[in-house]
Design an enzyme around this catalytic site. Sequence first.
Site, PDB file in Angstrom:
ATOM      1  N   GLU A   1       0.732  -1.033   0.162  1.00 15.41           N
ATOM      2  CA  GLU A   1       0.010   0.051   0.011  1.00 15.41           C
ATOM      3  C   GLU A   1       1.106   1.140   0.087  1.00 15.41           C
ATOM      4  O   GLU A   1       2.004   0.982  -0.160  1.00 15.41           O
ATOM      5  CB  GLU A   1      -0.852   0.012   1.224  1.00 15.41           C
TER       6      GLU A   1
ATOM      7  N   LYS B   1      -0.592   4.377  -4.723  1.00 12.06           N
ATOM      8  CA  LYS B   1       0.247   3.078  -4.927  1.00 12.06           C
ATOM      9  C   LYS B   1       1.158   3.138  -6.025  1.00 12.06           C
ATOM     10  O   LYS B   1       1.827   2.097  -6.255  1.00 12.06           O
ATOM     11  CB  LYS B   1      -0.588   1.774  -4.685  1.00 12.06           C
TER      12      LYS B   1
ATOM     13  N   ARG C   1     -13.488  -8.202   0.573  1.00 17.79           N
ATOM     14  CA  ARG C   1     -12.125  -8.207   1.104  1.00 17.79           C
ATOM     15  C   ARG C   1     -12.221  -8.636   2.801  1.00 17.79           C
ATOM     16  O   ARG C   1     -13.154  -8.132   3.433  1.00 17.79           O
ATOM     17  CB  ARG C   1     -11.395  -6.813   1.094  1.00 17.79           C
TER      18      ARG C   1
END
Length: 269
Positions: free
Chosen positions: A3, A60, A259
């Site tokens: 990340e 990112k 997720r």
Amino acid sequence: MPELPEVETIRRQLREAGVNGRVIETVHVEWPRTVDPLSPAVFRKQVAGCTIERLSRHGKWLIFELDGENNLLVHLRMTGGFYLSQGTLKKGPHDRAILQLSGGLNLHFRDPRKFGRMRLGAFPNGLGPDAMEIGPRQFFQTLEKTNRGLKALLLDQSFIAGVGNIYADEALFEARLHPERRAGTLSEDEKLALYHAVTQVIQAGVRNGGTSLGDGQGNYTDLNGNSGGHGERVKVYGRAGQPCVVCGNPLSQTKVTQRTTVFCAHCQK
DNA sequence: GAAGACCTGCTA
DNA sequence: TAGCAGGTCTTC
């Protein structure tokens, strides 16, 4: 896996290693899809001979600013990472692309799962403000335009660029907000708490050189193959069933937007 | 939104 | 052997 803090750590290390200022002399593409949509031949042709003038980052995306028309934009996705070698080129087992730089420095892009991407362009598309740079006003404005669930929103790179699954869970915990709480229901204090939580968690991650968890193969390591120091400071991610550091109740795990999501059902409302 | 696709390798 | 993974795209 990487990340924003992990990408930022790599960026700083590449700069310290003196990658900027060097000419990209030879380009090897070991996995063609890494440079999709270009063919390896076209990619090689466009990149070879360019000088890396600066290294920057947005969200990112790692940005190698080149002297030509394009920049080299790199997304590490789940398992991408870089390492350096010197002198005669020896390819590693998971190398997907290698840039041979002037001075005999080889920059290896390693990516076991092959999800990482190298693109050519001015700037990555579709990104909101960077999580390290977003101001409260901007954050509030976007938050007020939607009624989406908070976790989904934090993971949306067009809202805020750089937050991924770990830091989203950590930020929501710090703000004491439930991952499925709707953005439209937040009080002013809660919005501010979320803003501070996101920026603090990201900045702490950067200070500690990123997050590595466990010792799995896809686990994040920096340019020198070292683990990030933030893993031991993670309070919820990967700790389902363990006691909440605030109230002691076991942490819950669910799926939000497909997720894995860990949170404290007692503390986060 | 949800589900599948893209991929490999580690853990249970 | 099945299930899971720090991320995004595409297609319902």
